[in-house]
Design a protein around this motif. Structure first.
Motif, PDB file in Angstrom:
ATOM      1  N   LEU A 267      -0.609  11.826  -4.139  1.00 60.14           N
ATOM      2  CA  LEU A 267      -0.849  13.249  -3.930  1.00 60.14           C
ATOM      3  C   LEU A 267      -0.008  14.012  -4.953  1.00 60.14           C
ATOM      4  O   LEU A 267       1.197  13.789  -5.055  1.00 60.14           O
ATOM      5  CB  LEU A 267      -0.441  13.655  -2.508  1.00 60.14           C
TER       6      LEU A 267
ATOM      7  N   ASN B 231       5.248  10.330   6.085  1.00 57.74           N
ATOM      8  CA  ASN B 231       5.018   8.891   5.846  1.00 57.74           C
ATOM      9  C   ASN B 231       4.790   8.520   4.380  1.00 57.74           C
ATOM     10  O   ASN B 231       3.970   7.670   4.065  1.00 57.74           O
ATOM     11  CB  ASN B 231       3.836   8.380   6.691  1.00 57.74           C
ATOM     12  N   PHE B 232       5.557   9.148   3.491  1.00 52.25           N
ATOM     13  CA  PHE B 232       5.492   8.771   2.085  1.00 52.25           C
ATOM     14  C   PHE B 232       6.422   7.588   1.810  1.00 52.25           C
ATOM     15  O   PHE B 232       7.503   7.486   2.383  1.00 52.25           O
ATOM     16  CB  PHE B 232       5.893   9.943   1.184  1.00 52.25           C
ATOM     17  N   ASP B 233       5.986   6.719   0.915  1.00 53.15           N
ATOM     18  CA  ASP B 233       6.843   5.632   0.435  1.00 53.15           C
ATOM     19  C   ASP B 233       7.697   6.097  -0.745  1.00 53.15           C
ATOM     20  O   ASP B 233       8.786   5.585  -0.976  1.00 53.15           O
ATOM     21  CB  ASP B 233       5.986   4.440  -0.014  1.00 53.15           C
TER      22      ASP B 233
ATOM     23  N   TRP C 255       3.955  11.001  -3.321  1.00 56.11           N
ATOM     24  CA  TRP C 255       3.818  12.439  -3.526  1.00 56.11           C
ATOM     25  C   TRP C 255       4.551  12.842  -4.799  1.00 56.11           C
ATOM     26  O   TRP C 255       5.756  12.613  -4.921  1.00 56.11           O
ATOM     27  CB  TRP C 255       4.389  13.182  -2.323  1.00 56.11           C
TER      28      TRP C 255
ATOM     29  N   GLU D  84       3.593  16.917   4.258  1.00 58.73           N
ATOM     30  CA  GLU D  84       3.001  15.729   4.877  1.00 58.73           C
ATOM     31  C   GLU D  84       4.096  14.692   5.167  1.00 58.73           C
ATOM     32  O   GLU D  84       5.210  14.792   4.656  1.00 58.73           O
ATOM     33  CB  GLU D  84       1.941  15.110   3.953  1.00 58.73           C
TER      34      GLU D  84
ATOM     35  N   ASN E  10       0.857  -1.188   0.000  1.00 52.33           N
ATOM     36  CA  ASN E  10       0.000   0.000   0.000  1.00 52.33           C
ATOM     37  C   ASN E  10       0.896   1.242   0.000  1.00 52.33           C
ATOM     38  O   ASN E  10       1.476   1.588   1.026  1.00 52.33           O
ATOM     39  CB  ASN E  10      -0.911   0.008   1.217  1.00 52.33           C
TER      40      ASN E  10
ATOM     41  N   LYS F 115       2.012   5.192  -0.382  1.00 53.37           N
ATOM     42  CA  LYS F 115       1.636   6.603  -0.291  1.00 53.37           C
ATOM     43  C   LYS F 115       2.697   7.399  -1.061  1.00 53.37           C
ATOM     44  O   LYS F 115       3.879   7.363  -0.723  1.00 53.37           O
ATOM     45  CB  LYS F 115       1.582   7.061   1.171  1.00 53.37           C
TER      46      LYS F 115
ATOM     47  N   ARG G 178      -3.021  -0.913  -2.399  1.00 61.52           N
ATOM     48  CA  ARG G 178      -3.707   0.330  -2.758  1.00 61.52           C
ATOM     49  C   ARG G 178      -2.679   1.448  -2.844  1.00 61.52           C
ATOM     50  O   ARG G 178      -1.802   1.553  -1.985  1.00 61.52           O
ATOM     51  CB  ARG G 178      -4.756   0.684  -1.705  1.00 61.52           C
ATOM     52  N   GLN G 179      -2.781   2.263  -3.883  1.00 63.43           N
ATOM     53  CA  GLN G 179      -1.856   3.373  -4.053  1.00 63.43           C
ATOM     54  C   GLN G 179      -2.584   4.706  -3.917  1.00 63.43           C
ATOM     55  O   GLN G 179      -3.667   4.889  -4.474  1.00 63.43           O
ATOM     56  CB  GLN G 179      -1.174   3.323  -5.434  1.00 63.43           C
ATOM     57  N   SER G 180      -1.982   5.604  -3.142  1.00 64.90           N
ATOM     58  CA  SER G 180      -2.527   6.942  -2.962  1.00 64.90           C
ATOM     59  C   SER G 180      -1.501   7.935  -3.497  1.00 64.90           C
ATOM     60  O   SER G 180      -0.370   7.983  -2.998  1.00 64.90           O
ATOM     61  CB  SER G 180      -2.780   7.183  -1.469  1.00 64.90           C
TER      62      SER G 180
END
Length: 255
Positions: A127, A193-195, A98, A191, A94, A96, A123-125
Motif C-alpha cells: 500500500l 497488521n503490517f509486516d 505500507w 490500517e 506473505n 503486508k 505474496r506481497q501487498s
C-alpha cells in the motif's frame, strides 16, 4: 491576515494541517514561495492560490515535500533487504507493506523490486499513500527521469525499466504490486497488521507532539516483530517508548 490565519485557511481549503509542521521552517518555506511569485501579503497569496491551478499545485508540492528517488541511501536499503529476507524466512512469507508519504512512487516501487528479487514463494501487498492526489497520479504512471533512478543498479535498471524518450518507464509487473491511495498521516486512521512500514524523510518536518502520535500509530499498525524503516536523518532516540527495539541503524522492530 498573518501566517497563523493562513494555516487555518489551508486546513479548511485543502485539508492539510500545517499546524503540525515545525513553525520556523514552515514559515520560511511559505514566505519563500510568496516571494518567488511576487506577492507581498497573505491575502494576495490566497487569491492567487484560489484562481491559479499551477500555483496551487506548486504550493502543495512545496509544502508536502515531494523530494524522493529510487533506493534513497542505497546502503540503508541493503540493510532493509537483509532484514526483510530474515523476517520473511522466520516469520511470514506473505508480507503486508505500507509505504507512507510515498510521493512520486519511487519508494514503493523500490520495495516491489526488492520483493520481486527475494523470490520467497510468498505474496506481497504494498500500500502506497500520500496526501497529494496529483503526485499519486504521477506515481501511478511510473515514469521517471534519470536523476530519479540514479541509485538503481544496472541489473535492476535493465530488468525493470524501459527508456521511452527521456523517461524511464517501470515494468508493469512492478506497477501491479503497488496500490496507491490518498492518506493524511495526521488526520486519517491507519490500517493494521503490517509486516513492514516505510516512512522516510517526512516525520522530521513535524513538531514533537505530532511525531509522537505518528510513531505510536505506526507501532499499533505493525504486527509483533514487524519492521519500521525511517529516513537517514530520523533516528528515533526514544524508540522504546513506542514499543520498538533497534533492528538496524534506521530500522526498528515492534516488540
Amino acid at each position: 491576515m498573518d501566517l497563523e490565519q493562513f494555516k487555518d485557511w489551508v486546513l479548511k481549503y485543502f485539508g492539510i494541517n500545517l499546524f503540525a509542521y515545525k513553525s520556523n521552517q514552515l514559515h520560511r518555506r511559505i514566505l519563500s514561495l510568496m516571494s518567488r511569485v511576487g506577492v507581498e501579503s497573505v491575502e494576495e497569496y490566497i487569491k492567487l492560490l484560489k484562481s491559479d491551478y499551477a500555483q496551487r499545485q506548486k504550493f502543495l508540492d512545496f509544502i508536502t515535500i515531494n523530494v524522493t528517488e529510487f533506493f534513497r541511501n542505497p546502503e540503508l536499503f541493503k540493510e532493509l533487504e537483509r532484514e526483510i529476507e530474515k523476517y520473511s524466512r522466520e516469520k511470514n512469507k506473505n508480507l503486508k507493506v505500507w509505504s507512507a508519504a510515498c510521493s512520486i512512487g519511487a519508494e514503493p516501487y523500490s520495495l516491489a523490486i526488492i520483493f520481486d528479487n527475494l523470490k520467497n514463494g510468498g505474496r506481497q501487498s504494498i500500500l502506497a499513500t500520500d496526501i497529494d492526489s496529483t503526485i499519486l497520479e504521477r506515481a501511478k504512471k511510473g515514469e521517471y527521469t534519470l536523476t530519479d533512478i540514479k541509485n538503481v543498479e544496472k541489473f535492476y535498471k535493465d530488468k525493470y525499466f524501459k527508456l521511452k524518450g527521456y523517461q524511464y518507464v517501470i515494468d508493469t509487473s512492478i506497477k501491479n504490486m503497488v496500490t496507491f491511495k490518498k492518506h493524511d498521516l495526521i488526520l486519517d486512521n491507519y490500517e493494521k497488521n503490517f509486516d513492514l512500514i516505510v516512512c522516510r524523510n517526512v516525520v522530521i518536518y513535524f513538531n514533537q507532539d505530532i511525531k509522537d502520535k505518528i510513531y505510536q500509530k505506526f507501532s499499533a499498525s505493525l504486527k509483533k516483530d514487524g519492521l519500521l524503516f525511517v529516513g537517514a536523518t530520523e533516528s528515533i532516540y526514544n524508540y522504546r517508548d513506542y514499543g520498538f527495539e533497534k533492528a538496524s541503524t534506521f530500522i526498528y522492530r515492534k516488540l
